[in-house]
Motif scaffolding. Structure first.
Motif, short mmCIF file in Angstrom:
data_model
loop_
_atom_site.label_atom_id
_atom_site.label_comp_id
_atom_site.label_asym_id
_atom_site.label_seq_id
_atom_site.Cartn_x
_atom_site.Cartn_y
_atom_site.Cartn_z
N THR A 83 14.26 10.59 2.01
CA THR A 83 14.58 10.27 3.40
C THR A 83 15.32 11.43 4.05
O THR A 83 16.18 12.06 3.44
N THR A 84 14.99 11.71 5.29
CA THR A 84 15.65 12.78 6.06
C THR A 84 16.83 12.19 6.81
O THR A 84 17.16 11.01 6.64
N GLU A 85 17.43 12.99 7.66
CA GLU A 85 18.55 12.51 8.49
C GLU A 85 18.09 12.25 9.92
O GLU A 85 18.84 12.39 10.88
N CYS B 79 6.96 -1.18 4.62
CA CYS B 79 6.52 -2.51 4.19
C CYS B 79 7.66 -3.52 4.15
O CYS B 79 7.44 -4.72 3.97
N ARG B 80 8.89 -3.05 4.30
CA ARG B 80 10.05 -3.95 4.23
C ARG B 80 10.72 -4.13 5.58
O ARG B 80 11.79 -4.71 5.68
N TYR C 172 10.72 11.16 6.55
CA TYR C 172 10.44 11.42 5.14
C TYR C 172 10.18 12.90 4.90
O TYR C 172 9.42 13.53 5.63
N ASN C 173 10.82 13.43 3.87
CA ASN C 173 10.62 14.83 3.53
C ASN C 173 9.22 15.05 2.95
O ASN C 173 8.89 14.45 1.92
N PRO C 174 8.43 15.92 3.57
CA PRO C 174 7.05 16.11 3.09
C PRO C 174 6.99 16.64 1.65
O PRO C 174 6.03 16.37 0.94
N ASP C 175 8.03 17.34 1.20
CA ASP C 175 8.02 17.86 -0.17
C ASP C 175 7.87 16.76 -1.21
O ASP C 175 7.40 16.99 -2.32
N PRO D 178 0.84 -1.21 0.00
CA PRO D 178 0.00 0.00 0.00
C PRO D 178 0.87 1.26 0.00
O PRO D 178 2.07 1.18 0.24
N GLU D 179 0.24 2.39 -0.21
CA GLU D 179 0.99 3.64 -0.23
C GLU D 179 1.68 3.89 1.10
O GLU D 179 1.14 3.57 2.15
N GLU D 180 2.84 4.45 1.04
CA GLU D 180 3.55 4.94 2.22
C GLU D 180 4.55 5.96 1.72
O GLU D 180 4.88 5.96 0.52
N PRO D 181 5.07 6.83 2.60
CA PRO D 181 5.84 7.96 2.09
C PRO D 181 7.03 7.57 1.21
O PRO D 181 7.19 8.11 0.11
N ALA D 182 7.87 6.62 1.64
CA ALA D 182 9.09 6.32 0.88
C ALA D 182 8.76 5.70 -0.46
O ALA D 182 9.40 5.95 -1.47
N LEU D 183 7.74 4.89 -0.47
CA LEU D 183 7.39 4.16 -1.68
C LEU D 183 6.78 5.09 -2.71
O LEU D 183 7.07 5.02 -3.90
N ASP D 184 5.94 5.99 -2.26
CA ASP D 184 5.31 6.93 -3.18
C ASP D 184 6.35 7.76 -3.91
O ASP D 184 6.20 8.08 -5.09
N ALA D 185 7.41 8.10 -3.17
CA ALA D 185 8.45 8.92 -3.79
C ALA D 185 9.19 8.16 -4.87
O ALA D 185 9.74 8.73 -5.79
N LYS D 186 9.20 6.85 -4.75
CA LYS D 186 9.98 6.03 -5.68
C LYS D 186 9.18 5.60 -6.91
O LYS D 186 9.72 5.54 -8.01
#
Ligand code: DAV
Length: 373
Positions: free
Chosen positions: A192-194, A130-131, A167-170, A34-42
């Motif tokens: 990904t942020t620091e 998810c991983r 995760y960077n909201p941008d 399903p959608e999640e921040p890191a995956l959507d960016a990729k």
């Protein structure tokens, strides 16, 4: 001591010495998460995967498994010992005190999760929710190695929290566009942020005493610093490839073939200022051949550059995907014997020939290929 098929030993220091023992993934129970921040960016903005998730159709799983099984058999015929993961139930949600996501991913690309450095196999933090539990697919094998090889070091990096602060909201906007993405990638502004150390194992290339790590979507600078402190006898180098609008994993971008020779994705060239260690030590970086396809197969996360996601069997022999005729031709010109492996219908499950494998044993020791730093 020479390798023997009757005795388990974990050892691999680089990407090219003779491969004796390897893990090949499985497509079992693979899900589109399903959608999640890191995956959507990729997921590319025009991808057919946007907005859908769930278990992949059984006939595609069966087809991918057929190809992965054939690849495993091809390796066995060349006397490589091959182990396979035991799939967990990827339909199970991942819940921690910090986040919840409704399904997991799969166990086709062990390369993403397991980093073999010498006698150690390190479970990466990963950076997608998810991983988070993906290492469980490989635990039966790691347990076996631990019991059979008294020198095997089984390690796991600190599990990340993966709250929204990671995760960077941008990057969460629906439409960013490749021009903006390329600008951000050049500025090293990634999803990904620091917040905490994050890395995927597939962002790391092993060159004996030197580890080369891609800073991008799946590995942050803290993750690289964590690797530096974890491997104090190594030199850890940070690289990035500004031409990649979706920088995850180094293995469709920078591919060492043997001491002194690396293929680089011509759309994602290593910046001049990061070439020093290679140039000073006489390593050649050549542009990889063009992919044979204009588009990735359906429901695939990866780009067409899986063409250069090859598995080196020894410094003269390389597995290349069967339809990647230009890449095979270039390998031939570079003096490599090509082993053709059909895998394209499994790409959607997590990548190519390098992705779907993880080293257990290669000949050779930890050498210094870059004495001039
Ligand atoms: O070009 O999409 C794929 C790398 C998979 N391990 C790419 C990178």
């Amino acid at each position: 001591m020479a390798w023997s098929p009757d005795k388990t030993e974990v050892k691999s220091w680089n990407e090219w010495d003779t491969l004796r023992h390897v893990i090949v993934g499985r497509a079992d129970d693979c899900h589109i998460p399903p959608e999640e921040p890191a995956l959507d960016a990729k997921v590319p903005e025009d991808s057919d995967m946007r907005g859908q998730w769930g278990r992949r159709p059984q006939e595609t799983i069966d087809r991918a498994n057929e190809l992965l099984d054939n690849f495993a058999d091809q390796l066995r015929k060349r006397s490589v010992r091959v182990d396979r993961p035991v799939s967990i139930d990827h339909s199970q949600p991942v819940a921690t005190p910090d986040f919840h996501t409704d399904s997991q991913f799969g166990c086709m690309p062990p390369r993403d999760v397991l980093l073999t450095v010498g006698h150690e196999m390190l479970e990466a933090t990963m950076s997608y929710r998810c991983r988070w539990f993906e290492y469980l697919n490989y635990r039966p094998l790691l347990k076996q190695y631990w019991e059979e090889d008294p020198n095997f070091r089984h390690e796991a990096a600190p599990k990340p929290r993966l709250t929204d602060a990671d995760y960077n909201p941008d990057y969460l906007s629906e439409k960013i566009g490749d021009a903006q993405r390329l600008e951000w990638a050049a500025e090293k502004f990634f999803v990904t942020t620091e917040e905490e150390p994050l890395f995927d194992a597939a962002d790391v290339l092993r060159f004996g005493k030197d580890l080369v790590v891609q800073h991008g979507f799946t590995t942050n600078l803290k993750g690289i610093e964590w690797l530096r402190r974890h491997f104090p006898d190594h030199r850890v180098h940070t690289v990035n490839f500004p031409g990649d609008p979706y920088p995850i994993h180094i293995d469709a971008t920078f591919t060492p073939l043997r001491p002194g020779l690396i293929l680089n994705n011509p759309q994602r060239r290593l910046p001049e200022e990061q070439r020093g260690m290679f140039e000073k030590n006489g390593w050649e970086i050549v542009d990889a051949a063009q992919p044979a396809h204009n588009t990735p197969p359906p429901l695939c996360y990866s780009s067409t550059w899986l063409s250069m996601n090859v598995l080196v069997l020894d410094p003269k022999t390389v597995c290349v995907e069967k339809s990647e005729v230009y890449q095979a031709e270039q390998m031939d010109e570079l003096g490599m014997e090509v082993v053709e492996v059909e895998l394209r219908d499994a790409y959607a499950f997590g990548g190519g020939l390098h992705c779907c494998t993880a080293d257990v044993y290669r000949d050779g020791d930890c050498e210094d290929y870059f004495p001039k730093q």
